[in-house]
Design a protein around this motif. Structure first.
Motif, mmCIF file in Angstrom:
data_model
loop_
_atom_site.group_PDB
_atom_site.id
_atom_site.type_symbol
_atom_site.label_atom_id
_atom_site.label_comp_id
_atom_site.label_asym_id
_atom_site.label_seq_id
_atom_site.Cartn_x
_atom_site.Cartn_y
_atom_site.Cartn_z
ATOM 1 N N LEU A 108 0.644 -1.215 -0.022
ATOM 2 C CA LEU A 108 0.103 -0.021 0.020
ATOM 3 C C LEU A 108 0.998 1.149 0.098
ATOM 4 O O LEU A 108 1.893 1.323 0.569
ATOM 5 C CB LEU A 108 -0.775 -0.033 1.215
ATOM 6 C CG LEU A 108 -1.981 -1.403 1.330
ATOM 7 C CD1 LEU A 108 -2.567 -1.068 2.615
ATOM 8 C CD2 LEU A 108 -2.688 -1.227 0.311
ATOM 9 N N THR A 109 0.288 2.234 -0.552
ATOM 10 C CA THR A 109 1.099 3.644 -0.759
ATOM 11 C C THR A 109 0.422 4.619 0.267
ATOM 12 O O THR A 109 -0.627 4.343 0.690
ATOM 13 C CB THR A 109 0.981 4.204 -1.993
ATOM 14 O OG1 THR A 109 -0.215 4.369 -2.493
ATOM 15 C CG2 THR A 109 1.722 3.045 -3.090
ATOM 16 N N GLU A 110 1.252 5.597 0.522
ATOM 17 C CA GLU A 110 0.676 6.743 1.339
ATOM 18 C C GLU A 110 -0.405 7.404 0.660
ATOM 19 O O GLU A 110 -1.507 7.677 1.160
ATOM 20 C CB GLU A 110 1.871 7.616 1.812
ATOM 21 C CG GLU A 110 1.376 8.861 2.661
ATOM 22 C CD GLU A 110 0.637 8.672 3.619
ATOM 23 O OE1 GLU A 110 0.076 9.493 4.476
ATOM 24 O OE2 GLU A 110 0.969 7.412 4.433
ATOM 25 N N GLN A 111 -0.416 7.489 -0.638
ATOM 26 C CA GLN A 111 -1.508 8.049 -1.426
ATOM 27 C C GLN A 111 -2.754 7.103 -1.117
ATOM 28 O O GLN A 111 -3.934 7.810 -1.086
ATOM 29 C CB GLN A 111 -1.349 8.204 -2.934
ATOM 30 C CG GLN A 111 -2.138 8.895 -3.761
ATOM 31 C CD GLN A 111 -1.858 9.122 -5.159
ATOM 32 O OE1 GLN A 111 -0.971 8.370 -5.639
ATOM 33 N NE2 GLN A 111 -2.210 9.857 -6.001
ATOM 34 N N GLN A 112 -2.671 5.999 -1.448
ATOM 35 C CA GLN A 112 -3.818 4.938 -1.205
ATOM 36 C C GLN A 112 -4.354 5.134 0.084
ATOM 37 O O GLN A 112 -5.616 5.152 0.195
ATOM 38 C CB GLN A 112 -3.356 3.796 -1.401
ATOM 39 C CG GLN A 112 -3.238 3.309 -2.894
ATOM 40 C CD GLN A 112 -2.536 2.079 -3.278
ATOM 41 O OE1 GLN A 112 -1.736 1.600 -2.451
ATOM 42 N NE2 GLN A 112 -2.877 1.420 -4.330
ATOM 43 N N ARG A 113 -3.533 5.230 1.124
ATOM 44 C CA ARG A 113 -3.995 5.436 2.439
ATOM 45 C C ARG A 113 -4.664 6.512 2.738
ATOM 46 O O ARG A 113 -5.669 6.790 3.340
ATOM 47 C CB ARG A 113 -2.479 5.437 3.417
ATOM 48 C CG ARG A 113 -2.980 5.349 5.064
ATOM 49 C CD ARG A 113 -1.933 5.894 5.944
ATOM 50 N NE ARG A 113 -1.561 7.286 5.742
ATOM 51 C CZ ARG A 113 -2.440 8.319 6.491
ATOM 52 N NH1 ARG A 113 -3.375 7.829 7.205
ATOM 53 N NH2 ARG A 113 -1.978 9.507 6.420
ATOM 54 N N GLN A 114 -4.203 7.780 2.468
ATOM 55 C CA GLN A 114 -5.036 9.013 2.299
ATOM 56 C C GLN A 114 -6.235 8.858 1.733
ATOM 57 O O GLN A 114 -7.207 9.506 2.133
ATOM 58 C CB GLN A 114 -4.015 10.074 1.771
ATOM 59 C CG GLN A 114 -2.712 10.506 2.672
ATOM 60 C CD GLN A 114 -1.949 11.539 2.163
ATOM 61 O OE1 GLN A 114 -2.411 12.345 1.182
ATOM 62 N NE2 GLN A 114 -0.737 11.601 2.663
ATOM 63 N N ARG A 115 -6.474 8.313 0.467
ATOM 64 C CA ARG A 115 -7.633 8.345 -0.260
ATOM 65 C C ARG A 115 -8.663 7.374 0.632
ATOM 66 O O ARG A 115 -9.549 7.683 0.909
ATOM 67 C CB ARG A 115 -7.582 7.598 -1.585
ATOM 68 C CG ARG A 115 -8.860 7.427 -2.322
ATOM 69 C CD ARG A 115 -9.366 8.871 -2.920
ATOM 70 N NE ARG A 115 -8.389 9.454 -3.703
ATOM 71 C CZ ARG A 115 -8.052 9.487 -4.876
ATOM 72 N NH1 ARG A 115 -9.009 8.629 -5.703
ATOM 73 N NH2 ARG A 115 -7.210 10.063 -5.653
#
Length: 160
Positions: free
Chosen positions: A86-93
């Motif tokens: 998982l990426t930080e961008q996915q976590r934020q979304r």
């Protein structure tokens, strides 16, 4: 559930399990349509929404829904994220969609509750990202379920 009858658990403050069910059902409807994270969930099990609902409700003080009724554990939930990268961008979304859904369904919005709610989500999603980079589950199967209340800050040096 709560030893101090004067202070409700976060679960009690939210209302009941129906509120959690509504929140996560509507949330995952959004997730599945999302360009960034929808693909991560397109093959989720039919029980996924129920398990997440029960896990977070239990963390907030609902009693043993995930660990009892669903026969889950903290280690099993951690295990769901292993190797997902998982990426930080996915976590934020994921976070943004859940908070947006909470607002849309009229989840309690007092600053004290929202601080605790978002605090847990930040803590949990960041742990999910860290664990998603691993190839084996670091969690002991007997590790207790996390608990969250009105102001706990969990340190990297503490087990929940």
């Amino acid at each position: 559930m709560n030893d101090n009858k004067n202070i409700p658990t976060l679960f009690e403050w939210i209302g009941d399990i129906t509120t959690f069910e509504t929140l996560f059902t509507k949330f995952y409807d959004k997730v599945l349509k999302d360009d960034l994270i929808g693909g991560l969930f397109e093959h989720m099990s039919p029980e996924h929404v129920n398990h997440v609902t029960h896990f977070i409700a239990e963390v907030f003080g609902a009693g043993e829904l995930y660990s009892g009724q669903d026969q889950g554990s903290h280690a099993k939930m951690i295990g769901k994220h292993i190797g997902k990268m998982l990426t930080e961008q996915q976590r934020q979304r994921w976070m943004n969609l859940l908070i947006q859904t909470a607002d849309e369904i009229g989840l309690k919005s007092d600053p004290e509750f929202r601080s605790a709610f978002v605090g847990y989500l930040e803590w949990g999603t960041r742990i999910a990202v860290i664990n998603s980079q691993l190839t084996t589950n670091p969690m002991n199967e007997k590790a207790p379920m996390p608990t969250w209340g009105w102001g706990e800050t969990k340190g990297p040096y503490l087990e929940s």
